[in-house]
Motif scaffolding. Structure first.
Motif, PDB file in Angstrom:
ATOM      1  N   GLU A 132      -9.177  37.453 -35.027  1.00 42.25           N
ATOM      2  CA  GLU A 132     -10.525  36.910 -35.258  1.00 42.25           C
ATOM      3  C   GLU A 132     -11.510  37.649 -34.360  1.00 42.25           C
ATOM      4  N   PRO A 133     -12.524  38.283 -34.939  1.00 47.01           N
ATOM      5  CA  PRO A 133     -13.408  39.124 -34.137  1.00 47.01           C
ATOM      6  C   PRO A 133     -14.535  38.383 -33.418  1.00 47.01           C
ATOM      7  N   TYR A 134     -14.831  37.158 -33.830  1.00 47.99           N
ATOM      8  CA  TYR A 134     -15.992  36.469 -33.266  1.00 47.99           C
ATOM      9  C   TYR A 134     -15.660  35.035 -32.899  1.00 47.99           C
ATOM     10  N   GLY A 135     -16.384  34.533 -31.920  1.00 42.61           N
ATOM     11  CA  GLY A 135     -16.345  33.114 -31.603  1.00 42.61           C
ATOM     12  C   GLY A 135     -15.246  32.687 -30.665  1.00 42.61           C
ATOM     13  N   VAL A 136     -15.311  31.412 -30.307  1.00 44.92           N
ATOM     14  CA  VAL A 136     -14.286  30.778 -29.478  1.00 44.92           C
ATOM     15  C   VAL A 136     -13.303  30.096 -30.424  1.00 44.92           C
ATOM     16  N   TRP A 137     -12.045  30.462 -30.312  1.00 43.43           N
ATOM     17  CA  TRP A 137     -10.958  29.897 -31.116  1.00 43.43           C
ATOM     18  C   TRP A 137      -9.837  29.537 -30.159  1.00 43.43           C
ATOM     19  N   GLY A 138      -9.314  28.349 -30.271  1.00 46.78           N
ATOM     20  CA  GLY A 138      -8.179  27.963 -29.433  1.00 46.78           C
ATOM     21  C   GLY A 138      -8.469  28.078 -27.950  1.00 46.78           C
ATOM     22  N   GLY A 139      -9.716  27.884 -27.572  1.00 48.08           N
ATOM     23  CA  GLY A 139     -10.088  27.950 -26.162  1.00 48.08           C
ATOM     24  C   GLY A 139     -10.230  29.346 -25.600  1.00 48.08           C
ATOM     25  N   MET A 140     -10.267  30.348 -26.468  1.00 47.70           N
ATOM     26  CA  MET A 140     -10.391  31.734 -26.021  1.00 47.70           C
ATOM     27  C   MET A 140     -11.608  32.393 -26.662  1.00 47.70           C
ATOM     28  N   THR A 141     -12.350  33.138 -25.854  1.00 49.22           N
ATOM     29  CA  THR A 141     -13.463  33.924 -26.384  1.00 49.22           C
ATOM     30  C   THR A 141     -12.914  35.173 -27.048  1.00 49.22           C
ATOM     31  N   GLU A 142     -13.784  35.871 -27.753  1.00 47.17           N
ATOM     32  CA  GLU A 142     -13.345  37.114 -28.401  1.00 47.17           C
ATOM     33  C   GLU A 142     -12.877  38.140 -27.376  1.00 47.17           C
ATOM     34  N   GLU A 143     -13.537  38.177 -26.215  1.00 43.81           N
ATOM     35  CA  GLU A 143     -13.127  39.116 -25.166  1.00 43.81           C
ATOM     36  C   GLU A 143     -11.754  38.756 -24.610  1.00 43.81           C
ATOM     37  N   GLU A 144     -11.511  37.460 -24.425  1.00 41.47           N
ATOM     38  CA  GLU A 144     -10.203  37.015 -23.924  1.00 41.47           C
ATOM     39  C   GLU A 144      -9.101  37.304 -24.924  1.00 41.47           C
ATOM     40  N   ARG A 145      -9.396  37.154 -26.220  1.00 38.74           N
ATOM     41  CA  ARG A 145      -8.388  37.470 -27.224  1.00 38.74           C
ATOM     42  C   ARG A 145      -8.095  38.959 -27.252  1.00 38.74           C
ATOM     43  N   ARG A 146      -9.149  39.778 -27.175  1.00 37.44           N
ATOM     44  CA  ARG A 146      -8.920  41.238 -27.156  1.00 37.44           C
ATOM     45  C   ARG A 146      -8.062  41.632 -25.958  1.00 37.44           C
ATOM     46  N   ALA A 147      -8.344  41.048 -24.803  1.00 32.15           N
ATOM     47  CA  ALA A 147      -7.564  41.360 -23.597  1.00 32.15           C
ATOM     48  C   ALA A 147      -6.109  40.927 -23.771  1.00 32.15           C
ATOM     49  N   ALA A 148      -5.898  39.746 -24.315  1.00 29.53           N
ATOM     50  CA  ALA A 148      -4.534  39.256 -24.524  1.00 29.53           C
ATOM     51  C   ALA A 148      -3.776  40.144 -25.498  1.00 29.53           C
ATOM     52  N   LEU A 149      -4.437  40.564 -26.556  1.00 27.66           N
ATOM     53  CA  LEU A 149      -3.791  41.431 -27.543  1.00 27.66           C
ATOM     54  C   LEU A 149      -3.503  42.822 -26.984  1.00 27.66           C
ATOM     55  N   SER A 150      -4.373  43.296 -26.105  1.00 29.03           N
ATOM     56  CA  SER A 150      -4.149  44.632 -25.550  1.00 29.03           C
ATOM     57  C   SER A 150      -2.991  44.647 -24.560  1.00 29.03           C
ATOM     58  N   ARG A 151      -2.682  43.483 -23.979  1.00 29.47           N
ATOM     59  CA  ARG A 151      -1.526  43.383 -23.067  1.00 29.47           C
ATOM     60  C   ARG A 151      -0.228  43.376 -23.831  1.00 29.47           C
ATOM     61  N   GLY A 152      -0.279  43.065 -25.108  1.00 31.25           N
ATOM     62  CA  GLY A 152       0.925  43.031 -25.927  1.00 31.25           C
ATOM     63  C   GLY A 152       1.695  41.745 -25.753  1.00 31.25           C
TER      64      GLY A 152
END
Length: 94
Positions: A71-91
């Motif tokens: 999901e590219p935008y918004g807060v989902w599941g308590g995570m911002t888009e930046e937090e999701r990108r960071a989590a995904l980049s960690r693998g």
């Protein structure tokens, strides 16, 4: 673009959890920032959205969806888009 199978579908297709969300019926502007919003205004809006998420009975399902669908935008599941990108980049976690 996320796989089509990860997009919300009709009721009865595994998306029923959305109707149990603490955000159901709320104005989407709580969770999605207007274009150009930055700084303390954005942090306050994100914090408000995360506070709603913190009370949500389906926060884990929502977060799993947002991460799987990228999901590219918004807060989902308590995570911002930046937090999701960071989590995904960690693998995946080991």
């Amino acid at each position: 673009m996320p796989e089509q199978s990860l997009r919300p579908g009709a009721a009865g297709t595994g998306w029923e959890w959305r109707y149990e969300g603490a955000c159901t019926g709320m104005d989407s502007s709580v969770f999605f920032h207007p274009e150009g919003e930055r700084g303390s205004s954005r942090r306050r809006r994100d914090d408000g959205a995360k506070a709603v998420c913190a009370t949500c009975p389906v926060i884990i399902r929502c977060r799993e969806h947002a991460l799987a669908a990228h999901e590219p935008y918004g807060v989902w599941g308590g995570m911002t888009e930046e937090e999701r990108r960071a989590a995904l980049s960690r693998g995946p976690r080991s």
